[in-house]
Design an enzyme around this catalytic site. Structure first.
Site, PDB file in Angstrom:
ATOM      1  CB  SER A   1      -0.880  -0.039   1.145  1.00 29.41           C
ATOM      2  OG  SER A   1      -0.072   0.096   2.440  1.00 29.41           O
ATOM      3  CG  ASN A   2       3.589   2.658   2.818  1.00 27.66           C
ATOM      4  OD1 ASN A   2       3.729   3.988   3.373  1.00 27.66           O
ATOM      5  ND2 ASN A   2       3.460   1.709   3.805  1.00 27.66           N
TER       6      ASN A   2
ATOM      7  CE  LYS B   1      21.100  -9.443   4.033  1.00 28.22           C
ATOM      8  NZ  LYS B   1      19.947  -9.501   4.324  1.00 28.22           N
TER       9      LYS B   1
ATOM     10  NE  ARG C   1      14.352 -11.151   1.954  1.00 28.47           N
ATOM     11  CZ  ARG C   1      14.379 -12.216   2.474  1.00 28.47           C
ATOM     12  NH1 ARG C   1      15.587 -13.048   2.777  1.00 28.47           N
ATOM     13  NH2 ARG C   1      13.249 -13.037   2.215  1.00 28.47           N
ATOM     14  CG  LEU C   2      18.202  -6.758   9.019  1.00 22.89           C
ATOM     15  CD1 LEU C   2      19.494  -7.637   9.912  1.00 22.89           C
ATOM     16  CD2 LEU C   2      17.884  -5.502   9.357  1.00 22.89           C
ATOM     17  CB  ILE C   3      19.638  -3.332   3.122  1.00 23.39           C
ATOM     18  CG1 ILE C   3      18.149  -2.779   3.068  1.00 23.39           C
ATOM     19  CG2 ILE C   3      20.707  -2.732   2.264  1.00 23.39           C
ATOM     20  CD1 ILE C   3      17.742  -3.475   1.725  1.00 23.39           C
TER      21      ILE C   3
ATOM     22  CG  ASN D   1      12.413   1.069   6.866  1.00 20.02           C
ATOM     23  OD1 ASN D   1      11.604   0.373   6.060  1.00 20.02           O
ATOM     24  ND2 ASN D   1      12.586   0.350   8.023  1.00 20.02           N
TER      25      ASN D   1
ATOM     26  CG  HIS E   1       9.677   0.640  12.029  1.00 16.69           C
ATOM     27  ND1 HIS E   1       9.799  -0.869  11.565  1.00 16.69           N
ATOM     28  CD2 HIS E   1       9.264   0.692  13.389  1.00 16.69           C
ATOM     29  CE1 HIS E   1       9.422  -1.470  12.911  1.00 16.69           C
ATOM     30  NE2 HIS E   1       9.212  -0.628  13.853  1.00 16.69           N
TER      31      HIS E   1
HETATM   32  C1  GAR Z   1       3.736  -0.703   6.553  1.00 20.75           C
HETATM   33  O1  GAR Z   1       3.088  -0.377   7.820  1.00 20.75           O
HETATM   34  C2  GAR Z   1       5.599  -0.523   6.957  1.00 20.75           C
HETATM   35  O2  GAR Z   1       5.822   0.511   7.995  1.00 20.75           O
HETATM   36  C3  GAR Z   1       5.776  -2.055   7.768  1.00 20.75           C
HETATM   37  O3  GAR Z   1       5.134  -2.605   6.938  1.00 20.75           O
HETATM   38  C4  GAR Z   1       4.090  -2.288   6.334  1.00 20.75           C
HETATM   39  C5  GAR Z   1       3.878  -2.562   4.914  1.00 20.75           C
HETATM   40  O4  GAR Z   1       2.582  -2.255   4.404  1.00 20.75           O
HETATM   41  N1  GAR Z   1       7.379  -2.152   7.725  1.00 20.75           N
HETATM   42  C6  GAR Z   1       7.926  -2.527   8.663  1.00 20.75           C
HETATM   43  O5  GAR Z   1       7.446  -3.110   9.749  1.00 20.75           O
HETATM   44  C7  GAR Z   1       9.530  -2.561   8.525  1.00 20.75           C
HETATM   45  N2  GAR Z   1       9.973  -2.889   9.969  1.00 20.75           N
HETATM   46  P1  GAR Z   1       2.446  -2.093   2.920  1.00 20.75           P
HETATM   47  O6  GAR Z   1       2.910  -3.301   2.234  1.00 20.75           O
HETATM   48  O7  GAR Z   1       0.968  -2.093   2.548  1.00 20.75           O
HETATM   49  O8  GAR Z   1       3.340  -0.929   2.390  1.00 20.75           O
END
Ligand code: GAR
Length: 195
Positions: A13-14, A65, A91-93, A107, A109
Site C-alpha cells: 500500500s505504501n 545473501k 529483510r535486512l539490507i 525505510n 517503520h
Molecule cells: C508498513 O506499515 C510498514 O511500515 C511496515 O510494513 C508495512 C507494509 O505495508 N514495515 C515494517 O514493519 C518494517 N520494519 P504495505 O506493504 O501495505 O506498504
C-alpha cells in the site's frame, strides 16, 4: 528526475501511495522499479497495474545473501536507480547494497523508533499498552530499524483500538508522511523533517 526503486514484500500500500503521488506530480521523482522478495506478493500486481517494471526474486533461490543482493544491484544499475525506498520490505539490507547506495536508502517503520523495532510493531505497541505510537522514516544502516531518523509522526492509541483500527490509522499516516518526506529529501533537504 530522480529514479526510485521501491522494495516491498507484501501488500504494497505504501508503494501504491508513492505511485499515486508521482502520477499526480506531487512527488518529483519517478517510481521506476519494484523489487520484491516474495513471489505472489500483492505489490507485484500493483506494479503490473501501474506499468512499473518489477524485479521479483526469492533469496532462497540464491547461494547466499550476497549473491541475491548482487542480482538486485545489477537490476538497479540497469535501471539507473538513484534512490532505494523500503516499504514493507521485511529483510535486512546487506553490505552489497549498502556500499553502493550509502545514504540513499530509506525505510518506513510503524512505530516511533527506537520504540518497537522489528516485526509486528503495531502488535508490540498494543501489548505494551502504549497510549501513543506512530510512524518513523529513517536512513537505513546495517541494523534492524536503527539508522538516523529523518521524520516521525505520532498516532494516538485509543482505549478501544484493535489491531485493525490502529493499523488503519498508522497506514493512513504512512501514506501521507512518506511521499512528503521523500519529496524534501530528493530536493536536497538534509534537515530532520519535523511533522
Ligand atoms: C508498513 O506499515 C510498514 O511500515 C511496515 O510494513 C508495512 C507494509 O505495508 N514495515 C515494517 O514493519 C518494517 N520494519 P504495505 O506493504 O501495505 O506498504
Amino acid at each position: 528526475m530522480k529514479k526510485i526503486a521501491v522494495f516491498a514484500s507484501g501488500n504494497g500500500s505504501n508503494f501504491q501511495s508513492l505511485i499515486d503521488f508521482s502520477r499526480e506530480e506531487k512527488l518529483q521523482a519517478s517510481i521506476s522499479l519494484l523489487v520484491c522478495d516474495r513471489p505472489g506478493a500483492f505489490a507485484i500486481e500493483r506494479a503490473l497495474a501501474a506499468g512499473t517494471p518489477s524485479f521479483v526474486a526469492s533469496p532462497k533461490d540464491f547461494a547466499d545473501k550476497q549473491a541475491y543482493e548482487s542480482a538486485v544491484l545489477q537490476e538497479l544499475r540497469n535501471e539507473k536507480i538513484d534512490f532505494i525506498v523500503l516499504a514493507g520490505y521485511m529483510r535486512l539490507i546487506g553490505p552489497t547494497l549498502l556500499r553502493e547506495y550509502d545514504g540513499r536508502i530509506v525505510n518506513i517503520h510503524p512505530s516511533l523508533l527506537p520504540a518497537f523495532p522489528g516485526k509486528d510493531a503495531i502488535g508490540q505497541a498494543l501489548a505494551a499498552g502504549a497510549s501513543v505510537t506512530g510512524v518513523t522514516v529513517h536512513f537505513v544502516d546495517e541494523g534492524m530499524d536503527t539508522g538516523p531518523i529523518i521524520a516521525s509522526r505520532e498516532v494516538a492509541v485509543d482505549n478501544n483500538d484493535t489491531r485493525e483500527s490502529l493499523q488503519k490509522k498508522i497506514q493512513e499516516t504512512e501514506h501521507a508522511l512518506y511521499p512528503a518526506v521523500l519529496e524534501k529529501l530528493l530536493n536536497g533537504s538534509k534537515e530532520r523533517i519535523e511533522s
